[in-house]
Design a protein around this motif. Structure first.
Motif, PDB file in Angstrom:
ATOM      1  N   LEU A  64       3.483 -12.647   8.874  1.00  0.00           N
ATOM      2  CA  LEU A  64       3.515 -11.545   7.918  1.00  0.00           C
ATOM      3  C   LEU A  64       3.985 -12.112   6.588  1.00  0.00           C
ATOM      4  CD1 LEU A  64       3.611  -8.408   7.297  1.00  0.00           C
ATOM      5  CD2 LEU A  64       6.017  -8.525   8.008  1.00  0.00           C
ATOM      6  N   ASP A  65       3.218 -11.878   5.525  1.00  0.00           N
ATOM      7  CA  ASP A  65       3.680 -12.372   4.227  1.00  0.00           C
ATOM      8  C   ASP A  65       3.485 -11.340   3.129  1.00  0.00           C
ATOM      9  OD1 ASP A  65       0.873 -12.746   4.048  1.00  0.00           O
ATOM     10  OD2 ASP A  65       1.092 -14.476   2.733  1.00  0.00           O
ATOM     11  N   PHE A  66       4.299 -11.490   2.076  1.00  0.00           N
ATOM     12  CA  PHE A  66       4.342 -10.563   0.959  1.00  0.00           C
ATOM     13  C   PHE A  66       4.184 -11.330  -0.345  1.00  0.00           C
ATOM     14  CE2 PHE A  66       6.955  -8.939   4.389  1.00  0.00           C
ATOM     15  CZ  PHE A  66       6.569  -7.617   4.496  1.00  0.00           C
ATOM     16  N   GLY A  67       3.678 -10.641  -1.359  1.00  0.00           N
ATOM     17  CA  GLY A  67       3.551 -11.300  -2.651  1.00  0.00           C
ATOM     18  C   GLY A  67       2.662 -10.521  -3.590  1.00  0.00           C
ATOM     19  N   THR A  68       2.312 -11.151  -4.693  1.00  0.00           N
ATOM     20  CA  THR A  68       1.391 -10.557  -5.653  1.00  0.00           C
ATOM     21  C   THR A  68       0.086 -11.344  -5.624  1.00  0.00           C
ATOM     22  OG1 THR A  68       2.268 -11.970  -7.419  1.00  0.00           O
ATOM     23  CG2 THR A  68       3.259  -9.772  -7.149  1.00  0.00           C
ATOM     24  N   ASP A  69      -0.997 -10.653  -5.912  1.00  0.00           N
ATOM     25  CA  ASP A  69      -2.330 -11.275  -5.937  1.00  0.00           C
ATOM     26  C   ASP A  69      -2.715 -11.877  -4.585  1.00  0.00           C
ATOM     27  OD1 ASP A  69      -2.553 -10.644  -8.661  1.00  0.00           O
ATOM     28  OD2 ASP A  69      -1.547 -12.504  -9.239  1.00  0.00           O
ATOM     29  N   LEU A  70      -2.217 -11.288  -3.505  1.00  0.00           N
ATOM     30  CA  LEU A  70      -2.611 -11.746  -2.168  1.00  0.00           C
ATOM     31  C   LEU A  70      -3.983 -11.185  -1.819  1.00  0.00           C
ATOM     32  CD1 LEU A  70       0.660 -11.092  -0.108  1.00  0.00           C
ATOM     33  CD2 LEU A  70      -0.012 -13.198  -1.285  1.00  0.00           C
ATOM     34  N   LYS A  71      -4.749 -11.951  -1.073  1.00  0.00           N
ATOM     35  CA  LYS A  71      -6.030 -11.470  -0.559  1.00  0.00           C
ATOM     36  C   LYS A  71      -6.127 -11.822   0.925  1.00  0.00           C
ATOM     37  CE  LYS A  71      -8.676 -11.270  -4.799  1.00  0.00           C
ATOM     38  NZ  LYS A  71     -10.037 -11.332  -5.370  1.00  0.00           N
ATOM     39  N   PRO A  72      -6.848 -11.003   1.699  1.00  0.00           N
ATOM     40  CA  PRO A  72      -7.034 -11.314   3.120  1.00  0.00           C
ATOM     41  C   PRO A  72      -7.843 -12.603   3.294  1.00  0.00           C
ATOM     42  CG  PRO A  72      -7.599  -9.026   2.624  1.00  0.00           C
ATOM     43  CD  PRO A  72      -7.473  -9.733   1.316  1.00  0.00           C
ATOM     44  N   TRP A  73      -7.675 -13.211   4.469  1.00  0.00           N
ATOM     45  CA  TRP A  73      -8.424 -14.398   4.849  1.00  0.00           C
ATOM     46  C   TRP A  73      -9.289 -14.093   6.066  1.00  0.00           C
ATOM     47  CZ3 TRP A  73      -7.614 -19.886   3.473  1.00  0.00           C
ATOM     48  CH2 TRP A  73      -6.868 -20.029   2.295  1.00  0.00           C
ATOM     49  N   PHE A  74     -10.352 -14.886   6.233  1.00  0.00           N
ATOM     50  CA  PHE A  74     -11.182 -14.762   7.427  1.00  0.00           C
ATOM     51  C   PHE A  74     -11.732 -16.128   7.801  1.00  0.00           C
ATOM     52  CE2 PHE A  74     -15.394 -13.658   9.445  1.00  0.00           C
ATOM     53  CZ  PHE A  74     -14.848 -13.267  10.661  1.00  0.00           C
ATOM     54  N   MET A  75     -11.337 -16.578   8.976  1.00  0.00           N
ATOM     55  CA  MET A  75     -11.796 -17.844   9.542  1.00  0.00           C
ATOM     56  C   MET A  75     -11.636 -19.004   8.555  1.00  0.00           C
ATOM     57  SD  MET A  75     -15.046 -16.506  11.842  1.00  0.00           S
ATOM     58  CE  MET A  75     -15.350 -18.129  12.536  1.00  0.00           C
TER      59      MET A  75
END
Length: 212
Positions: free
Chosen positions: A86-97
């Motif tokens: 679990l992570d928090f921050g600004t300008d985060l985007k999901p990842w896939f593979m």
């Protein structure tokens, strides 16, 4: 129960189990990894809605297409919580593979699978969304669209859906978490049967008005 690590064996394959009162059981402590990241500690269960399967073809973390399955809700058991960060921050985007979803909107938090436990080397984000301060030392983590995105997407199938398609399924009984800085807990909505049991226990109970 299903062991979910690589992906969900989707309800389309009818490999499911459910009971009338079964539901999400998600309340896990975490290990602080530093930098706003935390490793999950405790095994957890999720109750999935078996009625619809969602597909994200352009990899923006929003479904483009859905298929009605009409299957019952089912439980998925995550036996490898140490692989989830679990992570928090600004300008985060999901990842896939192993790839960041560049077309996706930025999020406040992510819950992602990692191959190496205790790291922030994200492989796939299974849930993400916005974050609101509750004002009492806890935060509400809203899950975008109430969806869970399996780690490896669509498995091999007989429906001519490309293997690895970014695919999602909805949670059946919650769409947010409460986070207190060390524990992550799903805000589960009790099933109607559970509510009935609670109400039955209250019938005939007398209440005394307090004097202040």
């Amino acid at each position: 129960m299903l062991h979910i690590r690589e992906t969900i064996t989707f309800v389309a394959c009818a490999v499911v189990s459910s009971t009338a009162l079964a539901g999400t059981s998600f309340n896990t402590t975490t290990n602080d990894l530093g930098g706003g990241a935390y490793q999950l500690v405790d095994q957890f269960d999720l109750l999935f809605a078996g009625d619809t399967l969602y597909f994200d073809y352009n990899l923006d973390n929003v479904p483009d297409y859905s298929v009605a399955l009409g299957q019952p809700d089912f439980i998925g058991t995550y036996e490898d919580p140490e692989h989830y960060t679990l992570d928090f921050g600004t300008d985060l985007k999901p990842w896939f593979m192993g790839e960041e979803l560049e077309l996706a909107d930025c999020v406040d938090w992510r819950l992602s699978y990692v191959h190496d436990p205790g790291t922030t080397d994200l492989y796939s984000t299974i849930m993400s969304g916005s974050m609101t301060d509750n004002g009492d030392g806890t935060w509400m983590l809203e899950i975008d669209l109430g969806l869970e995105w399996p780690v490896s997407g669509m498995p091999e199938n007989e429906f001519m859906i490309p293997e690895g398609t970014h695919t999602a399924i909805a949670m059946a009984d919650f769409n947010s978490f409460t986070w207190d800085g060390s524990t992550l807990a799903a805000n589960v909505i009790p099933a109607p049967a559970a509510w009935a049991l609670l109400l039955t226990g209250m019938v005939g109970t007398s209440r005394r008005r307090r004097s202040y």
